[in-house]
Design an enzyme around this catalytic site. Sequence first.
Site, PDB file in Angstrom:
ATOM      1  N   GLU A   1      -2.674  -9.542   5.384  1.00 42.78           N
ATOM      2  CA  GLU A   1      -2.384  -9.772   6.739  1.00 42.78           C
ATOM      3  C   GLU A   1      -2.369 -11.339   7.014  1.00 42.78           C
ATOM      4  OE1 GLU A   1      -0.789  -6.528   7.486  1.00 42.78           O
ATOM      5  OE2 GLU A   1       0.375  -8.213   7.925  1.00 42.78           O
TER       6      GLU A   1
ATOM      7  N   GLY B   1       0.764  -1.137   0.006  1.00 42.67           N
ATOM      8  CA  GLY B   1      -0.034  -0.121   0.215  1.00 42.67           C
ATOM      9  C   GLY B   1       0.797   1.375  -0.015  1.00 42.67           C
TER      10      GLY B   1
HETATM   11  C1  LIG Z   1       2.672 -18.636   9.387  1.00 34.02           C
HETATM   12  C2  LIG Z   1       3.085 -18.726   7.893  1.00 34.02           C
HETATM   13  C3  LIG Z   1       1.805 -19.051   7.123  1.00 34.02           C
HETATM   14  C4  LIG Z   1       4.035 -20.030   7.617  1.00 34.02           C
HETATM   15  O1  LIG Z   1       5.216 -19.409   7.794  1.00 34.02           O
HETATM   16  P1  LIG Z   1       6.189 -20.629   7.988  1.00 34.02           P
HETATM   17  O2  LIG Z   1       7.658 -19.691   8.171  1.00 34.02           O
HETATM   18  O3  LIG Z   1       6.194 -21.542   6.755  1.00 34.02           O
HETATM   19  O4  LIG Z   1       5.948 -21.337   9.314  1.00 34.02           O
HETATM   20  P2  LIG Z   1       5.417 -22.658   9.417  1.00 34.02           P
HETATM   21  O5  LIG Z   1       6.308 -23.705   8.826  1.00 34.02           O
HETATM   22  O6  LIG Z   1       3.881 -22.834   9.246  1.00 34.02           O
HETATM   23  O7  LIG Z   1       5.564 -22.965  11.070  1.00 34.02           O
HETATM   24  C5  LIG Z   1       6.728 -22.813  11.787  1.00 34.02           C
HETATM   25  C6  LIG Z   1       6.596 -22.545  13.176  1.00 34.02           C
HETATM   26  O8  LIG Z   1       6.572 -21.036  13.444  1.00 34.02           O
HETATM   27  C7  LIG Z   1       5.358 -20.749  14.118  1.00 34.02           C
HETATM   28  N1  LIG Z   1       5.116 -19.341  13.720  1.00 34.02           N
HETATM   29  C8  LIG Z   1       4.721 -19.262  12.302  1.00 34.02           C
HETATM   30  N2  LIG Z   1       4.138 -17.804  12.250  1.00 34.02           N
HETATM   31  C9  LIG Z   1       4.396 -17.154  13.425  1.00 34.02           C
HETATM   32  C10 LIG Z   1       4.128 -15.946  13.950  1.00 34.02           C
HETATM   33  N3  LIG Z   1       3.818 -14.701  13.213  1.00 34.02           N
HETATM   34  N4  LIG Z   1       4.670 -15.948  15.233  1.00 34.02           N
HETATM   35  C11 LIG Z   1       5.073 -16.764  16.010  1.00 34.02           C
HETATM   36  N5  LIG Z   1       5.237 -18.129  15.677  1.00 34.02           N
HETATM   37  C12 LIG Z   1       4.996 -18.242  14.200  1.00 34.02           C
HETATM   38  C13 LIG Z   1       4.347 -21.858  13.852  1.00 34.02           C
HETATM   39  O9  LIG Z   1       3.473 -21.698  14.800  1.00 34.02           O
HETATM   40  C14 LIG Z   1       5.238 -23.084  13.964  1.00 34.02           C
HETATM   41  O10 LIG Z   1       5.538 -23.345  15.251  1.00 34.02           O
HETATM   42  P3  LIG Z   1       5.718 -24.769  15.652  1.00 34.02           P
HETATM   43  O11 LIG Z   1       6.781 -25.298  15.031  1.00 34.02           O
HETATM   44  O12 LIG Z   1       4.273 -25.503  15.340  1.00 34.02           O
HETATM   45  O13 LIG Z   1       6.002 -24.856  17.032  1.00 34.02           O
HETATM   46  C15 LIG Z   1       3.600 -17.496   7.088  1.00 34.02           C
HETATM   47  O14 LIG Z   1       4.020 -17.783   5.810  1.00 34.02           O
HETATM   48  C16 LIG Z   1       2.519 -16.273   6.873  1.00 34.02           C
HETATM   49  O15 LIG Z   1       2.461 -15.784   8.048  1.00 34.02           O
HETATM   50  N6  LIG Z   1       1.955 -16.006   5.918  1.00 34.02           N
HETATM   51  C17 LIG Z   1       0.871 -15.008   5.977  1.00 34.02           C
HETATM   52  C18 LIG Z   1       1.692 -13.798   5.050  1.00 34.02           C
HETATM   53  C19 LIG Z   1       1.030 -12.654   5.519  1.00 34.02           C
HETATM   54  O16 LIG Z   1       0.505 -12.439   6.519  1.00 34.02           O
HETATM   55  N7  LIG Z   1       1.361 -11.500   4.834  1.00 34.02           N
HETATM   56  C20 LIG Z   1       1.080 -10.001   5.044  1.00 34.02           C
HETATM   57  C21 LIG Z   1       1.713  -9.143   4.324  1.00 34.02           C
HETATM   58  S1  LIG Z   1       1.466  -7.412   4.786  1.00 34.02           S
HETATM   59  C22 LIG Z   1      -0.145  -7.172   4.070  1.00 34.02           C
HETATM   60  O17 LIG Z   1      -0.871  -8.110   3.700  1.00 34.02           O
HETATM   61  C23 LIG Z   1      -0.458  -5.768   4.649  1.00 34.02           C
HETATM   62  C24 LIG Z   1      -1.797  -5.366   4.252  1.00 34.02           C
HETATM   63  C25 LIG Z   1      -2.329  -3.973   4.265  1.00 34.02           C
HETATM   64  C26 LIG Z   1      -2.328  -3.628   5.860  1.00 34.02           C
HETATM   65  C27 LIG Z   1      -3.167  -2.528   6.119  1.00 34.02           C
HETATM   66  C28 LIG Z   1      -3.328  -2.396   7.726  1.00 34.02           C
HETATM   67  C29 LIG Z   1      -2.433  -2.002   8.687  1.00 34.02           C
HETATM   68  C30 LIG Z   1      -2.440  -1.073   9.801  1.00 34.02           C
HETATM   69  C31 LIG Z   1      -3.753  -1.477  10.341  1.00 34.02           C
HETATM   70  C32 LIG Z   1      -3.740  -0.716  11.680  1.00 34.02           C
HETATM   71  C33 LIG Z   1      -5.236  -0.571  12.014  1.00 34.02           C
HETATM   72  C34 LIG Z   1      -5.481   0.438  13.201  1.00 34.02           C
HETATM   73  C35 LIG Z   1      -6.588   0.676  13.793  1.00 34.02           C
HETATM   74  C36 LIG Z   1      -6.666   0.199  15.319  1.00 34.02           C
HETATM   75  C37 LIG Z   1      -8.089   0.448  15.835  1.00 34.02           C
HETATM   76  O18 LIG Z   1      -8.966   0.031  15.153  1.00 34.02           O
HETATM   77  O19 LIG Z   1      -8.240   0.904  17.151  1.00 34.02           O
HETATM   78  C1  LIG Z   2      -6.197  -5.219  -0.384  1.00 35.04           C
HETATM   79  C2  LIG Z   2      -4.849  -5.762  -0.047  1.00 35.04           C
HETATM   80  C3  LIG Z   2      -3.860  -4.829   0.506  1.00 35.04           C
HETATM   81  C4  LIG Z   2      -2.507  -5.859   0.586  1.00 35.04           C
HETATM   82  N1  LIG Z   2      -1.454  -5.001   0.858  1.00 35.04           N
HETATM   83  C5  LIG Z   2      -0.121  -5.760   1.038  1.00 35.04           C
HETATM   84  C6  LIG Z   2       0.915  -4.630   1.562  1.00 35.04           C
HETATM   85  O1  LIG Z   2       0.797  -3.602   2.053  1.00 35.04           O
HETATM   86  N2  LIG Z   2       2.148  -5.566   1.754  1.00 35.04           N
HETATM   87  C7  LIG Z   2       2.279  -6.820   1.588  1.00 35.04           C
HETATM   88  O2  LIG Z   2       3.259  -7.405   1.537  1.00 35.04           O
HETATM   89  N3  LIG Z   2       1.256  -7.178   0.929  1.00 35.04           N
HETATM   90  C8  LIG Z   2      -0.168  -6.979   1.002  1.00 35.04           C
HETATM   91  N4  LIG Z   2      -1.065  -7.593   0.552  1.00 35.04           N
HETATM   92  C9  LIG Z   2      -0.927  -9.141   0.055  1.00 35.04           C
HETATM   93  C10 LIG Z   2      -1.455  -9.981   1.235  1.00 35.04           C
HETATM   94  O3  LIG Z   2      -0.852  -9.979   2.209  1.00 35.04           O
HETATM   95  C11 LIG Z   2      -1.720 -11.382   0.504  1.00 35.04           C
HETATM   96  O4  LIG Z   2      -2.371 -11.408  -0.746  1.00 35.04           O
HETATM   97  C12 LIG Z   2      -2.250 -12.369   1.554  1.00 35.04           C
HETATM   98  O5  LIG Z   2      -1.225 -12.742   2.440  1.00 35.04           O
HETATM   99  C13 LIG Z   2      -2.575 -13.641   0.973  1.00 35.04           C
HETATM  100  O6  LIG Z   2      -1.559 -14.225   0.046  1.00 35.04           O
HETATM  101  P1  LIG Z   2      -1.751 -14.715  -1.383  1.00 35.04           P
HETATM  102  O7  LIG Z   2      -2.198 -13.610  -2.202  1.00 35.04           O
HETATM  103  O8  LIG Z   2      -0.318 -15.416  -1.819  1.00 35.04           O
HETATM  104  O9  LIG Z   2      -2.721 -15.904  -1.365  1.00 35.04           O
HETATM  105  P2  LIG Z   2      -2.457 -17.355  -1.559  1.00 35.04           P
HETATM  106  O10 LIG Z   2      -2.057 -17.773  -0.492  1.00 35.04           O
HETATM  107  O11 LIG Z   2      -2.011 -17.658  -3.041  1.00 35.04           O
HETATM  108  O12 LIG Z   2      -4.114 -17.808  -1.709  1.00 35.04           O
HETATM  109  C14 LIG Z   2      -4.623 -18.535  -2.751  1.00 35.04           C
HETATM  110  C15 LIG Z   2      -5.404 -19.659  -2.005  1.00 35.04           C
HETATM  111  O13 LIG Z   2      -4.551 -20.703  -1.735  1.00 35.04           O
HETATM  112  C16 LIG Z   2      -4.879 -21.194  -0.534  1.00 35.04           C
HETATM  113  N5  LIG Z   2      -3.862 -21.512   0.272  1.00 35.04           N
HETATM  114  C17 LIG Z   2      -2.364 -20.954   0.294  1.00 35.04           C
HETATM  115  N6  LIG Z   2      -1.617 -21.816   1.065  1.00 35.04           N
HETATM  116  C18 LIG Z   2      -2.337 -22.767   1.678  1.00 35.04           C
HETATM  117  C19 LIG Z   2      -1.982 -23.645   2.487  1.00 35.04           C
HETATM  118  N7  LIG Z   2      -0.779 -23.809   3.307  1.00 35.04           N
HETATM  119  N8  LIG Z   2      -3.133 -24.641   3.043  1.00 35.04           N
HETATM  120  C20 LIG Z   2      -4.350 -24.273   2.364  1.00 35.04           C
HETATM  121  N9  LIG Z   2      -4.529 -23.545   1.393  1.00 35.04           N
HETATM  122  C21 LIG Z   2      -3.480 -22.721   1.151  1.00 35.04           C
HETATM  123  C22 LIG Z   2      -5.616 -19.997   0.212  1.00 35.04           C
HETATM  124  O14 LIG Z   2      -6.238 -20.328   1.172  1.00 35.04           O
HETATM  125  C23 LIG Z   2      -6.471 -19.448  -1.042  1.00 35.04           C
HETATM  126  O15 LIG Z   2      -7.774 -20.013  -0.960  1.00 35.04           O
HETATM  127  C24 LIG Z   2      -2.391  -6.924   0.327  1.00 35.04           C
HETATM  128  C25 LIG Z   2      -3.396  -7.594  -0.198  1.00 35.04           C
HETATM  129  C26 LIG Z   2      -4.565  -7.233  -0.419  1.00 35.04           C
HETATM  130  C27 LIG Z   2      -5.842  -7.881  -1.067  1.00 35.04           C
END
Ligand SMILES: CC(C)(COP(=O)(O)OP(=O)(O)OC[C@H]1O[C@@H](n2cnc3c(N)ncnc32)[C@H](O)[C@@H]1OP(=O)(O)O)[C@@H](O)C(=O)NCCC(=O)NCCSC(=O)/C=C/CCCCCCCCCCCCC(=O)O
Ligand SMILES: Cc1cc2nc3c(=O)[nH]c(=O)nc-3n(C[C@H](O)[C@H](O)[C@H](O)COP(=O)(O)OP(=O)(O)OC[C@H]3O[C@@H](n4cnc5c(N)ncnc54)[C@H](O)[C@@H]3O)c2cc1C
Length: 596
Positions: free
Chosen positions: A362, A118
């Site tokens: 997220e 963003g």
């Molecule tokens: C977790 C994943 C899915 C997998 O990660 P991976 O490395 O492969 O790990 P695993 O093999 O699955 O697990 C290994 C072990 O690690 C543990 N684990 C995993 N994650 C965590 C963690 N985060 N913390 C601690 N431990 C963790 C897991 O449990 C395993 O443990 P164990 O072996 O079982 O013991 C990872 O790939 C993942 O997280 N994927 C998701 C990616 C994602 O989230 N992307 C986000 C990109 S950024 C984005 O999307 C931004 C969007 C725009 C945001 C806009 C808003 C922002 C501001 C909001 C503020 C609002 C203010 C308002 C406040 C008010 O209302 O008051």
């Molecule tokens: C409005 C918006 C704002 C965003 N802003 C940001 C930003 O500021 N910064 C940033 O870095 N990112 C940002 N993102 C990206 C966002 O974090 C990713 O889109 C989100 O984490 C989902 O990942 P993906 O797109 O790879 O979906 P995918 O994981 O590819 O999802 C596709 C399908 O695959 C499935 N899937 C994936 N992995 C598994 C699994 N292990 N097991 C079962 N099913 C699975 C999902 O459930 C889903 O049905 C934004 C996205 C949106 C929509």
Amino acid sequence: MYGQIVRDGLVNVTGIEDLGLTSPVLQRTSDAFFKEISPFLLHFGMFVPTIIGQCTPEQQAKWLPLAMDLKIIGTYAQTELGHGTFIRGLETTATYDASTEQFILKTPKLSSYKWWAGGLGKTANHCIVLAQLYTKGVCHGPHPFIVQIRDTETHMPLPGIKVGEIGPKLGFNTADNGFLGFEDFRIPRENLMMKNAQVTKDGTYVKVARHGKLTYGTMVFVRVMLVSDMAYCLAKAVTIAVRYSAVRRQSQPKPDQPEPQVLDYLTQQHKLFICISTAHAMKLTSTWLWNTFTGVLADMRDGNTDTLPELHALSSCLKAISTSDTSALIEQCRFACGGHGYMYSSNLPALYSFATATRTYEGDYTVLLLQTARFLVKSWEQMDEGKPLTPTLAYLEQSRNGSQVSWDDSPEGIVRGFDAVAAGRIGACVKSIRKHINNGMDYEDAWQMTTVQLVGAAEAHCRAVICRVYRDETARLTAGCSPGVKAVLDQLSTLYLLYWALERTGDLLRFSSLSERDIENLQARYEALLLKIRPNAVGLVDAFDFRDEVLMSTLGSYDGRVYERLMEEALKTPLNREPVSDSFHKYIKPMMQGKL
Ligand SMILES: CC(C)(COP(=O)(O)OP(=O)(O)OC[C@H]1O[C@@H](n2cnc3c(N)ncnc32)[C@H](O)[C@@H]1OP(=O)(O)O)[C@@H](O)C(=O)NCCC(=O)NCCSC(=O)/C=C/CCCCCCCCCCCCC(=O)O
Ligand SMILES: Cc1cc2nc3c(=O)[nH]c(=O)nc-3n(C[C@H](O)[C@H](O)[C@H](O)COP(=O)(O)OP(=O)(O)OC[C@H]3O[C@@H](n4cnc5c(N)ncnc54)[C@H](O)[C@@H]3O)c2cc1C
């Protein structure tokens, strides 16, 4: 359009800064400027928190003042075209060159391009970049780097940077989400955010963090914040829908009677009153989760990461469920407003497009629930080994002897019922995994074959947590209230329990002694409660206290002048500037005359 967005964003940001307030307030007040989000949300919502969470004190001393004074504008670029969920699969690389003490950033192919951040498209001049860290030929996995991508004077992309806007989306269209590519782009060694891992000048990698996932810390923070954000969004939507339902009169159930307010229809109350309850439930749960979060941070400051797994599991399922419930219930609010709910001027479309995006970003819904499920299964196995359970899983003990919970339709009894459902569903998952393994599958395949059930078990756990926290916090907070206020708030928390008990009768029949007669009683109690809440419905949404400027809705304004406001907004649309569009003369008239 973009210019207006940036101007409004800066008025909002500088106004908050002048008042010395913090980013959550920015999010709240930005709602008076944007129906969707500010182009600066990522700066305050993720860029600044990442500097605080991932930088050493020395690095914070350098970058934080610049960011807080808006001398630099940042975003958070983790997701790539080819990977979002699977962080360990990210393709952007940062390779250390000891001869120059620099990291060389590369996006080796199209799928490696950062995509979605963003504010990246046109606003930000810095960003947090997650890249696979290579030094001395070894890959140490994804690490955070702070990267300047534009000249702070000219705003031109720096050499080696390819950056732009990703184009129109379902919503979030005031956020200029962008793409970013690196062509051998060099940054100083010091731009690796070194709180959890360091690279020395000679390229030696030094792991500092006591836990392998602290790099993911910003995401945990945002997931915690989003639960509160969802409560706020849903409160806005139900304020609009309830106020409109009090103004709107439609149909004639009884001959020679005036058309009733649609809010008097039981089906309308069924659509909307759960939204009021859920907004309260999410808000109270978000405060409880925030206190849990700050407690874990305090533990980690003392070097103890034992409570982090439970926080990750809680933040994952609560973010997933709060965003999913909110998206569904905002759409339900839109349905409740008929055709006018589909008007952009109602603000329900924008609220929906924001909430439904939050179900994905997220951390995708399914992916996060599976993270929680991983913790639940591990906890069950630890219970089998006689190890202690964490506080939110204490209810698993009741399932140890396998006896069925006897149904009790008191609020506390219903909460226990949800505990039994969660325990039962987790146990069923463990049984399924063990069955597949006994039939020759390896653990990973046995896990995959159980994932549909695992998602359900994680949802059930989350629902049990919300029900208990909502019930307990309502009791605690209303202890000092007047009897009238206490009665109404108790009605809302009881409505939440009855609503979800009726939604989950299948599970309750499976894991408790619930009978068909009990279900009939639940339904009767639920319907009677809707009628009890009706007289206070408008007062309850007024109590959310949204100013018209923040609600930005022709249907939900306080004065109830719905039709006048709809027409006022309609007349502002560009198409109404001229009585005849020039398209008539260019296209329609020649067509009518057979000249096209
Ligand atoms: C977790 C994943 C899915 C997998 O990660 P991976 O490395 O492969 O790990 P695993 O093999 O699955 O697990 C290994 C072990 O690690 C543990 N684990 C995993 N994650 C965590 C963690 N985060 N913390 C601690 N431990 C963790 C897991 O449990 C395993 O443990 P164990 O072996 O079982 O013991 C990872 O790939 C993942 O997280 N994927 C998701 C990616 C994602 O989230 N992307 C986000 C990109 S950024 C984005 O999307 C931004 C969007 C725009 C945001 C806009 C808003 C922002 C501001 C909001 C503020 C609002 C203010 C308002 C406040 C008010 O209302 O008051
Ligand atoms: C409005 C918006 C704002 C965003 N802003 C940001 C930003 O500021 N910064 C940033 O870095 N990112 C940002 N993102 C990206 C966002 O974090 C990713 O889109 C989100 O984490 C989902 O990942 P993906 O797109 O790879 O979906 P995918 O994981 O590819 O999802 C596709 C399908 O695959 C499935 N899937 C994936 N992995 C598994 C699994 N292990 N097991 C079962 N099913 C699975 C999902 O459930 C889903 O049905 C934004 C996205 C949106 C929509």
